[in-house]
Scaffold this motif. Sequence first.
Motif, PDB file in Angstrom:
ATOM      1  N   GLN A   1      31.158  41.908  45.025  1.00 46.25           N
ATOM      2  CA  GLN A   1      32.557  41.511  45.216  1.00 46.25           C
ATOM      3  C   GLN A   1      32.857  40.225  44.455  1.00 46.25           C
ATOM      4  N   GLY A   2      31.974  39.230  44.608  1.00 49.32           N
ATOM      5  CA  GLY A   2      32.177  37.969  43.918  1.00 49.32           C
ATOM      6  C   GLY A   2      32.037  38.092  42.415  1.00 49.32           C
ATOM      7  N   THR A   3      31.131  38.972  41.964  1.00 54.20           N
ATOM      8  CA  THR A   3      30.913  39.178  40.535  1.00 54.20           C
ATOM      9  C   THR A   3      32.077  39.923  39.898  1.00 54.20           C
ATOM     10  N   PHE A   4      32.774  40.739  40.669  1.00 51.52           N
ATOM     11  CA  PHE A   4      33.998  41.382  40.191  1.00 51.52           C
ATOM     12  C   PHE A   4      35.145  40.379  40.206  1.00 51.52           C
ATOM     13  N   GLN A   5      35.264  39.641  41.303  1.00 54.03           N
ATOM     14  CA  GLN A   5      36.383  38.731  41.480  1.00 54.03           C
ATOM     15  C   GLN A   5      36.415  37.613  40.441  1.00 54.03           C
ATOM     16  N   ALA A   6      35.264  36.983  40.200  1.00 50.75           N
ATOM     17  CA  ALA A   6      35.240  35.789  39.360  1.00 50.75           C
ATOM     18  C   ALA A   6      35.745  36.028  37.933  1.00 50.75           C
TER      19      ALA A   6
ATOM     20  N   GLY B   1      45.662  36.111  52.305  1.00 51.88           N
ATOM     21  CA  GLY B   1      44.672  37.163  52.165  1.00 51.88           C
ATOM     22  C   GLY B   1      45.051  38.084  51.012  1.00 51.88           C
ATOM     23  N   PHE B   2      46.320  38.013  50.613  1.00 51.24           N
ATOM     24  CA  PHE B   2      46.837  38.865  49.539  1.00 51.24           C
ATOM     25  C   PHE B   2      47.344  38.049  48.349  1.00 51.24           C
ATOM     26  N   LEU B   3      47.450  36.751  48.502  1.00 49.71           N
ATOM     27  CA  LEU B   3      47.998  35.899  47.452  1.00 49.71           C
ATOM     28  C   LEU B   3      46.994  34.826  47.051  1.00 49.71           C
ATOM     29  N   THR B   4      47.221  34.224  45.895  1.00 48.62           N
ATOM     30  CA  THR B   4      46.488  33.040  45.456  1.00 48.62           C
ATOM     31  C   THR B   4      47.414  32.263  44.529  1.00 48.62           C
ATOM     32  N   TYR B   5      46.908  31.215  43.871  1.00 50.42           N
ATOM     33  CA  TYR B   5      47.682  30.459  42.891  1.00 50.42           C
ATOM     34  C   TYR B   5      47.190  30.822  41.491  1.00 50.42           C
ATOM     35  N   ASN B   6      48.131  30.819  40.548  1.00 49.26           N
ATOM     36  CA  ASN B   6      47.730  30.896  39.144  1.00 49.26           C
ATOM     37  C   ASN B   6      47.541  29.473  38.623  1.00 49.26           C
ATOM     38  N   ASN B   7      47.228  29.330  37.322  1.00 49.08           N
ATOM     39  CA  ASN B   7      46.952  28.004  36.768  1.00 49.08           C
ATOM     40  C   ASN B   7      48.142  27.067  36.821  1.00 49.08           C
TER      41      ASN B   7
ATOM     42  N   GLY C   1      50.011  26.838  39.428  1.00 48.57           N
ATOM     43  CA  GLY C   1      50.236  26.499  40.823  1.00 48.57           C
ATOM     44  C   GLY C   1      51.301  27.333  41.484  1.00 48.57           C
ATOM     45  N   HIS C   2      51.542  28.535  40.966  1.00 49.40           N
ATOM     46  CA  HIS C   2      52.532  29.441  41.543  1.00 49.40           C
ATOM     47  C   HIS C   2      51.838  30.581  42.279  1.00 49.40           C
ATOM     48  N   PRO C   3      52.378  30.992  43.428  1.00 49.55           N
ATOM     49  CA  PRO C   3      51.767  32.111  44.163  1.00 49.55           C
ATOM     50  C   PRO C   3      51.797  33.391  43.342  1.00 49.55           C
ATOM     51  N   THR C   4      50.705  34.151  43.410  1.00 50.33           N
ATOM     52  CA  THR C   4      50.611  35.420  42.701  1.00 50.33           C
ATOM     53  C   THR C   4      49.718  36.368  43.489  1.00 50.33           C
ATOM     54  N   LEU C   5      49.899  37.664  43.284  1.00 48.76           N
ATOM     55  CA  LEU C   5      49.083  38.640  43.995  1.00 48.76           C
ATOM     56  C   LEU C   5      47.619  38.443  43.628  1.00 48.76           C
ATOM     57  N   ASN C   6      46.766  38.405  44.648  1.00 48.46           N
ATOM     58  CA  ASN C   6      45.339  38.139  44.432  1.00 48.46           C
ATOM     59  C   ASN C   6      44.613  39.437  44.077  1.00 48.46           C
ATOM     60  N   ILE C   7      44.883  39.928  42.879  1.00 43.17           N
ATOM     61  CA  ILE C   7      44.322  41.196  42.423  1.00 43.17           C
ATOM     62  C   ILE C   7      42.802  41.142  42.379  1.00 43.17           C
ATOM     63  N   ALA C   8      42.255  40.025  41.901  1.00 38.93           N
ATOM     64  CA  ALA C   8      40.804  39.913  41.738  1.00 38.93           C
ATOM     65  C   ALA C   8      40.080  40.010  43.076  1.00 38.93           C
ATOM     66  N   ASN C   9      40.579  39.314  44.085  1.00 38.81           N
ATOM     67  CA  ASN C   9      39.919  39.325  45.387  1.00 38.81           C
ATOM     68  C   ASN C   9      40.049  40.678  46.074  1.00 38.81           C
ATOM     69  N   LEU C  10      41.250  41.226  46.094  1.00 34.42           N
ATOM     70  CA  LEU C  10      41.471  42.519  46.739  1.00 34.42           C
ATOM     71  C   LEU C  10      40.697  43.620  46.020  1.00 34.42           C
TER      72      LEU C  10
ATOM     73  N   SER D   1      39.175  48.257  53.188  1.00 35.99           N
ATOM     74  CA  SER D   1      40.277  47.805  54.042  1.00 35.99           C
ATOM     75  C   SER D   1      39.760  46.984  55.218  1.00 35.99           C
ATOM     76  N   GLN D   2      38.603  47.367  55.759  1.00 32.21           N
ATOM     77  CA  GLN D   2      38.005  46.591  56.840  1.00 32.21           C
ATOM     78  C   GLN D   2      37.662  45.183  56.373  1.00 32.21           C
ATOM     79  N   GLN D   3      37.163  45.075  55.163  1.00 36.73           N
ATOM     80  CA  GLN D   3      36.810  43.763  54.635  1.00 36.73           C
ATOM     81  C   GLN D   3      38.048  42.913  54.347  1.00 36.73           C
ATOM     82  N   VAL D   4      39.114  43.560  53.900  1.00 38.22           N
ATOM     83  CA  VAL D   4      40.378  42.841  53.718  1.00 38.22           C
ATOM     84  C   VAL D   4      40.856  42.302  55.066  1.00 38.22           C
ATOM     85  N   GLY D   5      40.696  43.107  56.132  1.00 37.14           N
ATOM     86  CA  GLY D   5      41.070  42.660  57.465  1.00 37.14           C
ATOM     87  C   GLY D   5      40.232  41.484  57.933  1.00 37.14           C
ATOM     88  N   LEU D   6      38.924  41.542  57.701  1.00 40.89           N
ATOM     89  CA  LEU D   6      38.050  40.426  58.081  1.00 40.89           C
ATOM     90  C   LEU D   6      38.380  39.162  57.292  1.00 40.89           C
TER      91      LEU D   6
END
Length: 235
Positions: A126-131, A162-168, A170-179, A208-213
């Motif tokens: 998960q982390g290796t995909f996300q990063a 859980g669904f959002l993060t910041y881009n460079n 500093g604006h909210p954006t969908l957290n595609i990498a994490n999800l 989906s369970q991991q997204v919930g956790l």
Amino acid sequence: MTVGSLTRKILVASALGSLVLPRAFAQASGGPSTAQTSKESEQQRLSVNPLTGQASASGSDYKPLTGEERWKLYFKQNYWSVGAYMGPLAAALVLDQATGDPKEWGGGFPGYGRRLASRVGGAIIQGTFQAPVAALLKDDTRYIISNQHGFKRRARHALAYGFLTYNNQGHPTLNIANLGGYYAASAATTLWLPGRRNASLYTLSDGSQQVGLNALVNLIQEYWPEIHRTVFHRP
């Protein structure tokens, strides 16, 4: 399947994903260079929560990660911290051992050992995909702390991020990498899970369970200063 063969499959799967990391991090830009920041401030920026294995960034005074910082944070969040293994410990116990899934691995410590190894491998994938995906999209892999006040507002922020993060910028954006990382990891674990199962259905369900956790993880991140003061009696 023995623990040794399971471990080998996990290592191969995670190693393949890590091949894309150098190029992705090299392309990441934004924020001050590491040389321009003090060692103390870098340690704060890359500090990993010992319970969740996640780092946090301020939403009110946001500074994006450099490519070098992304490298360091990737290893800390996935390998070189106590927190990197706390999430898999909990997931293996709550999602797997408590339900006896997969049943072919049996119960007791041997069964839990296999389930824990599987969850550790999934977390690394998960982390290796996300990063690298986050680096290419110029998104942050840290939890963004709310700049609001009040329990309910901060709790809503934690759930939303859980669904959002910041881009460079500093604006909210969908957290595609994490999800995407959660579902990619769930799909990868079907390579070593025993028994016959529908890979697509398992990927959707387990991801989906991991997204919930992750909602619980974000709540801990958001209120960590208060938890730290109350439980550990430290500022």
